[in-house]
Design a protein around this motif. Sequence first.
Motif, short mmCIF file in Angstrom:
data_model
loop_
_atom_site.label_atom_id
_atom_site.label_comp_id
_atom_site.label_asym_id
_atom_site.label_seq_id
_atom_site.Cartn_x
_atom_site.Cartn_y
_atom_site.Cartn_z
N ILE A 188 0.84 -1.20 0.00
CA ILE A 188 0.00 0.00 0.00
C ILE A 188 0.87 1.25 0.00
CG2 ILE A 188 -1.67 1.34 1.34
CD1 ILE A 188 -2.86 -1.31 2.29
N HIS A 189 1.92 1.25 0.82
CA HIS A 189 2.82 2.40 0.87
C HIS A 189 3.48 2.63 -0.49
CE1 HIS A 189 2.19 2.83 5.05
NE2 HIS A 189 2.99 1.86 5.46
N LEU A 190 3.87 1.56 -1.14
CA LEU A 190 4.53 1.69 -2.44
C LEU A 190 3.57 2.24 -3.49
CD1 LEU A 190 7.07 1.30 -4.09
CD2 LEU A 190 6.42 -1.08 -4.48
N LEU A 191 2.34 1.77 -3.47
CA LEU A 191 1.34 2.26 -4.42
C LEU A 191 1.05 3.74 -4.18
CD1 LEU A 191 -0.74 1.84 -6.65
CD2 LEU A 191 -2.34 1.01 -4.91
N LEU A 192 0.91 4.13 -2.92
CA LEU A 192 0.66 5.53 -2.60
C LEU A 192 1.84 6.40 -3.01
CD1 LEU A 192 -1.03 5.23 0.93
CD2 LEU A 192 -2.12 5.80 -1.24
N ALA A 193 3.06 5.88 -2.83
CA ALA A 193 4.24 6.66 -3.22
C ALA A 193 4.27 6.90 -4.72
CB ALA A 193 5.51 5.92 -2.78
N LEU A 245 1.66 7.06 -6.67
CA LEU A 245 0.62 8.04 -6.96
C LEU A 245 1.07 9.45 -6.59
CD1 LEU A 245 -2.58 6.13 -5.74
CD2 LEU A 245 -1.83 6.54 -8.09
N VAL A 246 1.80 9.57 -5.49
CA VAL A 246 2.33 10.88 -5.09
C VAL A 246 3.30 11.41 -6.14
CG1 VAL A 246 3.86 12.04 -3.44
CG2 VAL A 246 2.01 10.59 -2.61
N VAL A 247 4.16 10.53 -6.66
CA VAL A 247 5.11 10.95 -7.70
C VAL A 247 4.36 11.42 -8.95
CG1 VAL A 247 6.91 10.14 -9.27
CG2 VAL A 247 6.98 9.50 -6.85
N VAL A 248 3.32 10.68 -9.32
CA VAL A 248 2.55 11.05 -10.51
C VAL A 248 1.88 12.41 -10.31
CG1 VAL A 248 0.53 10.46 -11.89
CG2 VAL A 248 2.17 8.68 -11.27
N PHE A 249 1.24 12.63 -9.16
CA PHE A 249 0.58 13.90 -8.91
C PHE A 249 1.59 15.04 -8.81
CE2 PHE A 249 -3.13 11.36 -7.41
CZ PHE A 249 -4.08 11.98 -8.21
N ALA A 250 2.74 14.77 -8.20
CA ALA A 250 3.76 15.81 -8.09
C ALA A 250 4.23 16.24 -9.47
CB ALA A 250 4.93 15.30 -7.26
#
Length: 224
Positions: free
Chosen positions: A29-34, A36-41
């Motif tokens: 879950i942490h890896l998936l969220l990370a 997504l954060v990179v994509v949004f950033a």
Amino acid sequence: MKRRRVYMSFSDAMQGVAYAVRMERNMRIHLLLALLVVVFAAALGVTRLELVALILAMGLVFTAELFNTAVEEMVDLVTPDFHPLAGVIKNIAAGGVLVSALTAAGVGYLVFIDYILHLDDLLLRRQLPPSYLMVLIAAAVVLVITGWKAGLARSRPSLHTAAAFALAVAIRETGGGFAALAGFVLALLVAQSRTEGKKDNWWDVGAGALVGSCLALLFLRLIA
């Protein structure tokens, strides 16, 4: 004692990370969220200092989760039977993960809040630069390869989610505004339905969303 080569130590460390990803749901879950954060950033165009803050926060969460996994495995090895102190040790390690996750959430809020307030102009109406498209493609490749390497059962991108996000991206690229926002909301609902119906897991859904978005963007840019 024979000295180990550097690449062997690096290989052992990577095996440890792969084990944590394979065995710990929270790590996935942490890896998936990370990702997504990179994509949004990348899509929102954060500054270099803001990106540094996000990377440090994500690294803190990953490190805490790895240490938590190591502590749990060590406790199970030393005391395979139930022991009150073993539970206390595991709870403390889990508390470290919680603190790091809350810290990362706070950093993410402070970085993204101003961008979110101008989301319509930044994300739904402005054309995505080619460099950001490369970040999306890299994130999709990393997610698919990591899922396969981690040995996740039947890991493959969700085709339904890919199609939904490809359609949402097409609406964004051709129209934008409220219609694009509605398209992404519907795509997220498709992803949720796939997981609730146990047709796909969150890993498959995340990979499908990235793959569908990348393919749609590439196609629309090629025909433009």
